[in-house]
Scaffold this active site. Sequence first.
Site, mmCIF file in Angstrom:
data_model
loop_
_atom_site.group_PDB
_atom_site.id
_atom_site.type_symbol
_atom_site.label_atom_id
_atom_site.label_comp_id
_atom_site.label_asym_id
_atom_site.label_seq_id
_atom_site.Cartn_x
_atom_site.Cartn_y
_atom_site.Cartn_z
ATOM 1 N N PHE A 199 14.601 26.423 151.687
ATOM 2 C CA PHE A 199 16.032 26.100 151.781
ATOM 3 C C PHE A 199 16.801 26.984 152.762
ATOM 4 O O PHE A 199 17.967 27.312 152.526
ATOM 5 C CB PHE A 199 16.673 26.174 150.387
ATOM 6 C CG PHE A 199 15.774 25.678 149.294
ATOM 7 C CD1 PHE A 199 15.304 24.375 149.313
ATOM 8 C CD2 PHE A 199 15.362 26.505 148.265
ATOM 9 C CE1 PHE A 199 14.455 23.899 148.318
ATOM 10 C CE2 PHE A 199 14.515 26.056 147.277
ATOM 11 C CZ PHE A 199 14.051 24.751 147.298
ATOM 12 N N CYS A 200 16.159 27.366 153.862
ATOM 13 C CA CYS A 200 16.779 28.241 154.870
ATOM 14 C C CYS A 200 17.280 29.542 154.242
ATOM 15 O O CYS A 200 18.280 30.112 154.695
ATOM 16 C CB CYS A 200 17.917 27.526 155.594
ATOM 17 S SG CYS A 200 17.371 26.153 156.612
ATOM 18 N N ALA A 201 16.579 29.985 153.202
ATOM 19 C CA ALA A 201 16.885 31.269 152.550
ATOM 20 C C ALA A 201 15.554 31.902 152.169
ATOM 21 O O ALA A 201 15.290 32.192 151.000
ATOM 22 C CB ALA A 201 17.767 31.053 151.331
#
Length: 446
Positions: free
Chosen positions: A370-372
């Site tokens: 999740f781009c984290a």
Amino acid sequence: MSTAPVIHLRHSSTVLPIVGSEQRVPTVFGEWLDVANFDHGASTPALLAVADAVERATTTYSSVHRGKGWNSRVSSALYEAARAEVATFVGAREDDEVIFTRNTTDSFNLLARALPRDTTVIVFETEHHATLLPWPARNTVRLPVPASVADAEALLRTGLKETAHLRGPRLVVLNGASNVTGEYWPLDRLVPIARRAGARIALDAAQLAPHAPLDLAALDVDWIAFSGHKLYAPYGAGVLAGRRDWLDKAAPYLSGGGATAGVTTQGTTWQTGPARHEAGSPNVLGAIALAAACATLREHRRLVTHREEDLTERLVAGLRAIDGVETFSIFGEDHDRAPVVSFVIDGLEPGLVSAALSAEHAIAVRDGKFCAHLLVDALLEDAGVEARSAVRVSAGLANTDEHIERLLAAVESLATRGPRAAYHVVEGEGWVPVDDPRDLSVTLPW
């Protein structure tokens, strides 16, 4: 003097805003089901009020600010009215400015370009890459993933203390709500710590704006950024709103028409205010869409909050009650959150879970990090699970009670018996059904 028409949103404050139209899709078993969209955290569908506003604004669409034709004057008035509406939505102070961008990533890259020389940035590793990565590496201090609210406070105090001797201003970058766990960050505890140290504060509100009121003054932050595509306005616009001093002193984010006050053979004079960083023909319809979403959510905030509290309670409790399902939290299971939950199922790769939910149940979720990446890696390690990614369920106004029941039943079935169909990994696509009878060809909309 003639004035531009005002866009009146066709809705009632006594009912929830309506999102899109029902879409039915086939499963691998030949059924046609209403899509259960649990991917709001990535991108939301458009509110009908937003789509309506864009359609009506399209009839007078034209270039803005310098045209003398009627449509240009109307479009210019609507564009600046959109800026005023967004300013109201974020509780902008008298001297704050609202700059239209493409999205949150664009907003923070703009702010990073505007930092005074020798600014030290302090940011938690929990952040979305849009918030974690734009800052100059040599002047950025990353704080590890906290284990609790008290730990987050201690980490921030330490980071501020250890940078107190550095010359130049300091900027603390905080998150409003996690895009991985949905948890609301304890801004009421962290903002005062930064303020007492004399630091400025930028807030990532991409996941907060759809679920809670924003107020720059009440939150006591200097800048706030969010995206229309997460706010039921998927028309390519975002916002950076807040203090103008650093922004007016910085070089324009883009060099070109609209940002210039004058160009001669001796040099260029640049605008101040939002125009300084909005060079080129702006996304007028995107700004109008964003303003329409802000107006609609602001009017319906009480009803939206009540609905989302119900969605959150049912999602969290339902997933935690399923044997073999592990959910994740930064601050503890009882911490307040938006309707966003990340989880894994014992023995099933998250990509397979996501594919099976879609192909067998017409349920749209997201799998991955999740781009984290730093946060997901830390959560997985702390939980001691074998998975290297997770599944995220993010609910919102497009979800019905039946969607919740279908999701929980599908996850329980997967945890108990596994997928009903056979799947394999295809390069570039991930997990897909082995024998998929559906016609997956795309009909072009033009």
